[in-house]
Design a protein around this motif. Structure first.
Motif, PDB file in Angstrom:
ATOM      1  N   SER A 113       0.844  -1.190   0.000  1.00 11.15           N
ATOM      2  CA  SER A 113       0.000   0.000   0.000  1.00 11.15           C
ATOM      3  C   SER A 113       0.883   1.246   0.000  1.00 11.15           C
ATOM      4  O   SER A 113       2.006   1.215   0.509  1.00 11.15           O
ATOM      5  CB  SER A 113      -0.913   0.026   1.229  1.00 11.15           C
ATOM      6  N   ARG A 114       0.363   2.335  -0.562  1.00 10.69           N
ATOM      7  CA  ARG A 114       1.112   3.594  -0.606  1.00 10.69           C
ATOM      8  C   ARG A 114       0.311   4.687   0.076  1.00 10.69           C
ATOM      9  O   ARG A 114      -0.901   4.749  -0.049  1.00 10.69           O
ATOM     10  CB  ARG A 114       1.361   4.037  -2.060  1.00 10.69           C
ATOM     11  N   VAL A 115       1.013   5.564   0.762  1.00  9.49           N
ATOM     12  CA  VAL A 115       0.372   6.722   1.372  1.00  9.49           C
ATOM     13  C   VAL A 115       0.219   7.788   0.296  1.00  9.49           C
ATOM     14  O   VAL A 115       1.173   8.106  -0.415  1.00  9.49           O
ATOM     15  CB  VAL A 115       1.194   7.267   2.566  1.00  9.49           C
ATOM     16  N   LEU A 116      -0.986   8.316   0.175  1.00  8.32           N
ATOM     17  CA  LEU A 116      -1.271   9.437  -0.722  1.00  8.32           C
ATOM     18  C   LEU A 116      -1.599  10.639   0.139  1.00  8.32           C
ATOM     19  O   LEU A 116      -2.604  10.652   0.846  1.00  8.32           O
ATOM     20  CB  LEU A 116      -2.442   9.112  -1.655  1.00  8.32           C
ATOM     21  N   ASP A 117      -0.731  11.636   0.111  1.00  8.65           N
ATOM     22  CA  ASP A 117      -0.887  12.849   0.913  1.00  8.65           C
ATOM     23  C   ASP A 117      -1.561  13.907   0.050  1.00  8.65           C
ATOM     24  O   ASP A 117      -1.048  14.268  -1.004  1.00  8.65           O
ATOM     25  CB  ASP A 117       0.500  13.322   1.373  1.00  8.65           C
TER      26      ASP A 117
END
Length: 112
Positions: A31-35
């Motif tokens: 999973s990737r963090v999307l800011d």
């Protein structure tokens, strides 16, 4: 029930949240963090390895996101992340909100 209240109830059921403590493990599984915060906010504190696309730019930059990736959406407290999550889900992307945003991020993991 007013139309605005009904729309809010419907959209809130589509938004899943994850506790900040679980984010690291989710990132380790792909999973990737999307800011989605503004530039000044992102420069002040960010999660290492996060993807940064401010909410106002998200629709225009949606093609930068991988449809096979799950996104952990982050803002300051959660309201912009909720809006971004709905946009992502409308496009068929997998997304959840990081509960409490950067304000709830544990200090020992690189955030605020």
């Amino acid at each position: 029930l007013r139309k605005d209240d009904f729309a809010e109830l419907i959209s809130m059921s589509l938004i899943e949240k994850v506790k900040p403590a679980a984010v690291k493990a989710l990132m380790e599984t792909g999973s990737r963090v999307l800011d989605v915060r503004y530039q000044e906010e992102y420069e002040a504190a960010c999660i290492p390895g996060s993807v940064w696309i401010p909410l106002p730019d998200l629709r225009a930059r949606m093609d930068e996101l991988d449809s096979l990736t799950s996104y952990l959406v982050l803002c300051k407290k959660g309201s912009r992340a909720s809006a971004a999550t709905l946009l992502l889900k409308q496009r068929g992307l997998k997304a959840v909100v990081i509960e409490g945003g950067i304000d709830a991020w544990p200090d020992d993991t690189g955030g605020a």
